[in-house]
Design a protein around this motif. Sequence first.
Motif, PDB file in Angstrom:
ATOM      1  N   PRO A 202     -25.851  -3.355   2.786  1.00  0.00           N
ATOM      2  CA  PRO A 202     -27.021  -3.484   1.908  1.00  0.00           C
ATOM      3  C   PRO A 202     -27.600  -4.893   1.973  1.00  0.00           C
ATOM      4  O   PRO A 202     -26.890  -5.851   2.312  1.00  0.00           O
ATOM      5  N   GLU A 203     -28.835  -5.027   1.613  1.00  0.00           N
ATOM      6  CA  GLU A 203     -29.517  -6.321   1.633  1.00  0.00           C
ATOM      7  C   GLU A 203     -28.824  -7.313   0.703  1.00  0.00           C
ATOM      8  O   GLU A 203     -28.422  -6.979  -0.408  1.00  0.00           O
ATOM      9  N   GLY A 204     -28.651  -8.536   1.180  1.00  0.00           N
ATOM     10  CA  GLY A 204     -28.088  -9.615   0.368  1.00  0.00           C
ATOM     11  C   GLY A 204     -26.578  -9.660   0.315  1.00  0.00           C
ATOM     12  O   GLY A 204     -26.006 -10.526  -0.356  1.00  0.00           O
ATOM     13  N   GLN A 205     -25.899  -8.767   1.026  1.00  0.00           N
ATOM     14  CA  GLN A 205     -24.436  -8.734   0.961  1.00  0.00           C
ATOM     15  C   GLN A 205     -23.802  -9.417   2.165  1.00  0.00           C
ATOM     16  O   GLN A 205     -24.421  -9.560   3.221  1.00  0.00           O
ATOM     17  N   LEU A 206     -22.545  -9.858   1.983  1.00  0.00           N
ATOM     18  CA  LEU A 206     -21.763 -10.430   3.075  1.00  0.00           C
ATOM     19  C   LEU A 206     -20.719  -9.404   3.489  1.00  0.00           C
ATOM     20  O   LEU A 206     -19.871  -9.010   2.695  1.00  0.00           O
ATOM     21  N   PHE A 207     -20.811  -8.965   4.731  1.00  0.00           N
ATOM     22  CA  PHE A 207     -19.946  -7.924   5.286  1.00  0.00           C
ATOM     23  C   PHE A 207     -19.066  -8.547   6.359  1.00  0.00           C
ATOM     24  O   PHE A 207     -19.564  -9.235   7.247  1.00  0.00           O
ATOM     25  N   THR A 208     -17.761  -8.319   6.266  1.00  0.00           N
ATOM     26  CA  THR A 208     -16.827  -8.953   7.202  1.00  0.00           C
ATOM     27  C   THR A 208     -16.189  -7.940   8.146  1.00  0.00           C
ATOM     28  O   THR A 208     -15.720  -6.882   7.719  1.00  0.00           O
ATOM     29  N   LEU A 209     -16.180  -8.304   9.430  1.00  0.00           N
ATOM     30  CA  LEU A 209     -15.408  -7.582  10.441  1.00  0.00           C
ATOM     31  C   LEU A 209     -14.106  -8.348  10.611  1.00  0.00           C
ATOM     32  O   LEU A 209     -14.106  -9.500  11.061  1.00  0.00           O
ATOM     33  N   LEU A 210     -12.994  -7.735  10.222  1.00  0.00           N
ATOM     34  CA  LEU A 210     -11.689  -8.400  10.181  1.00  0.00           C
ATOM     35  C   LEU A 210     -10.717  -7.700  11.116  1.00  0.00           C
ATOM     36  O   LEU A 210     -10.638  -6.469  11.133  1.00  0.00           O
TER      37      LEU A 210
ATOM     38  N   TYR B  64     -19.965 -11.367   9.014  1.00  0.00           N
ATOM     39  CA  TYR B  64     -18.981 -12.438   9.207  1.00  0.00           C
ATOM     40  C   TYR B  64     -17.804 -11.896  10.009  1.00  0.00           C
ATOM     41  O   TYR B  64     -17.260 -10.835   9.674  1.00  0.00           O
ATOM     42  N   VAL B  65     -17.425 -12.600  11.053  1.00  0.00           N
ATOM     43  CA  VAL B  65     -16.289 -12.190  11.877  1.00  0.00           C
ATOM     44  C   VAL B  65     -15.138 -13.169  11.675  1.00  0.00           C
ATOM     45  O   VAL B  65     -15.335 -14.388  11.748  1.00  0.00           O
ATOM     46  N   THR B  66     -13.945 -12.656  11.407  1.00  0.00           N
ATOM     47  CA  THR B  66     -12.771 -13.515  11.253  1.00  0.00           C
ATOM     48  C   THR B  66     -11.491 -12.725  11.506  1.00  0.00           C
ATOM     49  O   THR B  66     -11.464 -11.500  11.378  1.00  0.00           O
TER      50      THR B  66
ATOM     51  N   LEU C 127     -14.494 -14.171   0.733  1.00  0.00           N
ATOM     52  CA  LEU C 127     -15.934 -14.237   0.957  1.00  0.00           C
ATOM     53  C   LEU C 127     -16.687 -12.919   0.808  1.00  0.00           C
ATOM     54  O   LEU C 127     -17.861 -12.909   0.453  1.00  0.00           O
ATOM     55  N   SER C 128     -16.036 -11.811   1.082  1.00  0.00           N
ATOM     56  CA  SER C 128     -16.762 -10.572   1.362  1.00  0.00           C
ATOM     57  C   SER C 128     -17.126  -9.732   0.151  1.00  0.00           C
ATOM     58  O   SER C 128     -16.399  -9.684  -0.841  1.00  0.00           O
ATOM     59  N   HIS C 129     -18.264  -9.032   0.279  1.00  0.00           N
ATOM     60  CA  HIS C 129     -18.574  -7.921  -0.613  1.00  0.00           C
ATOM     61  C   HIS C 129     -17.833  -6.676  -0.108  1.00  0.00           C
ATOM     62  O   HIS C 129     -17.335  -5.873  -0.886  1.00  0.00           O
ATOM     63  N   GLU C 130     -17.781  -6.540   1.227  1.00  0.00           N
ATOM     64  CA  GLU C 130     -17.114  -5.387   1.847  1.00  0.00           C
ATOM     65  C   GLU C 130     -16.480  -5.836   3.161  1.00  0.00           C
ATOM     66  O   GLU C 130     -16.983  -6.738   3.833  1.00  0.00           O
ATOM     67  N   ILE C 131     -15.372  -5.186   3.518  1.00  0.00           N
ATOM     68  CA  ILE C 131     -14.615  -5.537   4.720  1.00  0.00           C
ATOM     69  C   ILE C 131     -14.396  -4.290   5.577  1.00  0.00           C
ATOM     70  O   ILE C 131     -14.082  -3.218   5.056  1.00  0.00           O
TER      71      ILE C 131
ATOM     72  N   GLY D 169     -13.816  -1.002   3.034  1.00  0.00           N
ATOM     73  CA  GLY D 169     -13.765  -1.038   1.569  1.00  0.00           C
ATOM     74  C   GLY D 169     -13.989  -2.431   1.022  1.00  0.00           C
ATOM     75  O   GLY D 169     -14.181  -3.393   1.768  1.00  0.00           O
ATOM     76  N   THR D 170     -13.965  -2.555  -0.292  1.00  0.00           N
ATOM     77  CA  THR D 170     -14.084  -3.855  -0.933  1.00  0.00           C
ATOM     78  C   THR D 170     -12.791  -4.642  -0.691  1.00  0.00           C
ATOM     79  O   THR D 170     -11.748  -4.047  -0.359  1.00  0.00           O
ATOM     80  N   PRO D 171     -12.809  -5.975  -0.860  1.00  0.00           N
ATOM     81  CA  PRO D 171     -11.572  -6.742  -0.698  1.00  0.00           C
ATOM     82  C   PRO D 171     -10.425  -6.209  -1.554  1.00  0.00           C
ATOM     83  O   PRO D 171      -9.289  -6.107  -1.085  1.00  0.00           O
ATOM     84  N   ARG D 172     -10.721  -5.835  -2.790  1.00  0.00           N
ATOM     85  CA  ARG D 172      -9.667  -5.322  -3.673  1.00  0.00           C
ATOM     86  C   ARG D 172      -9.108  -3.990  -3.167  1.00  0.00           C
ATOM     87  O   ARG D 172      -7.893  -3.753  -3.197  1.00  0.00           O
ATOM     88  N   GLN D 173      -9.988  -3.111  -2.688  1.00  0.00           N
ATOM     89  CA  GLN D 173      -9.534  -1.822  -2.153  1.00  0.00           C
ATOM     90  C   GLN D 173      -8.654  -2.018  -0.925  1.00  0.00           C
ATOM     91  O   GLN D 173      -7.613  -1.372  -0.786  1.00  0.00           O
ATOM     92  N   ILE D 174      -9.080  -2.903  -0.037  1.00  0.00           N
ATOM     93  CA  ILE D 174      -8.326  -3.159   1.191  1.00  0.00           C
ATOM     94  C   ILE D 174      -6.942  -3.727   0.867  1.00  0.00           C
ATOM     95  O   ILE D 174      -5.936  -3.339   1.469  1.00  0.00           O
TER      96      ILE D 174
END
Length: 368
Positions: free
Chosen positions: A30-38, A200-202, A211-215, A227-232
């Motif tokens: 979604p617009e304005g979110q930080l999405f991480t590929l982990l 974001y890639v890490t 950092l993430s809204h979703e991972i 999922g969200t950081p908490r879900q993961i």
Amino acid sequence: MLNVSGLHTEYVSDKGAVVKAAQDVSFEVPEGQLFTLLGPSGCGKTTTLRSIAGLEKPTQGTIAVSGTTVYSAAQNVFVPPNKRGFGMVFQSYAIWPHMTVFQNASFPLEVGQKKYSRKEIETKVMRVLESVELAQYHDRDATRLSGGQQQRLALARALVMEPKLLLLDEPLSNLDAKLREKMRFELKKIQRELGITTIYVTHDQSEALALSHEIAVMRSGRIVQLGTPRQIYETPNSEFVADFVGTINFVKATVRSIDAVNGTMVVDSEIGVIKVPMINHFHVGEEVQVCVRPEDIHLSDSTPPVDHGNHYLGTVFAKIFLGEVLDFQVQVNDKVMLARVHPSQKTPVGAPIHIVVDPTDFIVLKNN
């Protein structure tokens, strides 16, 4: 805002073998979110990012930003990277050593297709340098900046074009541990304040959680959990995700009984009988992995109340002082469990100690 669907990216290795770097990768941001590929090295996260940037050409799938398709195998669409309007920060920063801070940040505006006046360039550059707290260093040689300041300058250079999408490829990995932790807060603050959609890639799970809204956790070119950081962290869907994201104890067990009404199970394990929640579908006699995070293991020198959850008596095998926490290795039967507790726990090595774990803090996974 960003839609990646059915993405496949392959390349030929130095030895001539075909490497399937990304396989059926799909996600939306979604617009304005930080999405991480982990994920670990070689899992396909950077290839996926480079495919979004246009630096790699996928073999299948579609990539669309704000409704505009920048890649589609079916429609034979491939928008060149310089026409996608994305900002990108690499691991190396790629700061121009012969330029000042201002010149580094203004460079994209001066060489871009759109022409700006000197006044417009100055306004845009100073605004973005203010946002990354480098305005006071605008006339300083870029090589005289610290590592953290160079990282922020690379970020400013990417932001000055006001990109639709910001792509960050392990931008903090070259910093020392303390500075990396500080830069996480700064990067999160800048991203939230500007509201810029970021990929974001890490490989650093602490970074991803912070950092993430979703991972999206990746393995062997595929997304294995989204999922969200908490879900993961709290409800990993596999042994791989549980082990990769954070520290965790694995205990081999067999399902003894199931209480479907209350959503609980009893399992026989290496440390004894454990009452656990039934999150997934299991059957009596099935072999499972029972997991628990070190911070969810409570230690006590005295016998806890009978109804205080799962209770086991162990022996302190080893302990390590880490400042704000103390890591205890506690042997229960033949299994050594890691517990992370407050430094006030003084039990010496070799002494008996009680372990207590709330049933809801256990995670039960199917055997791989």
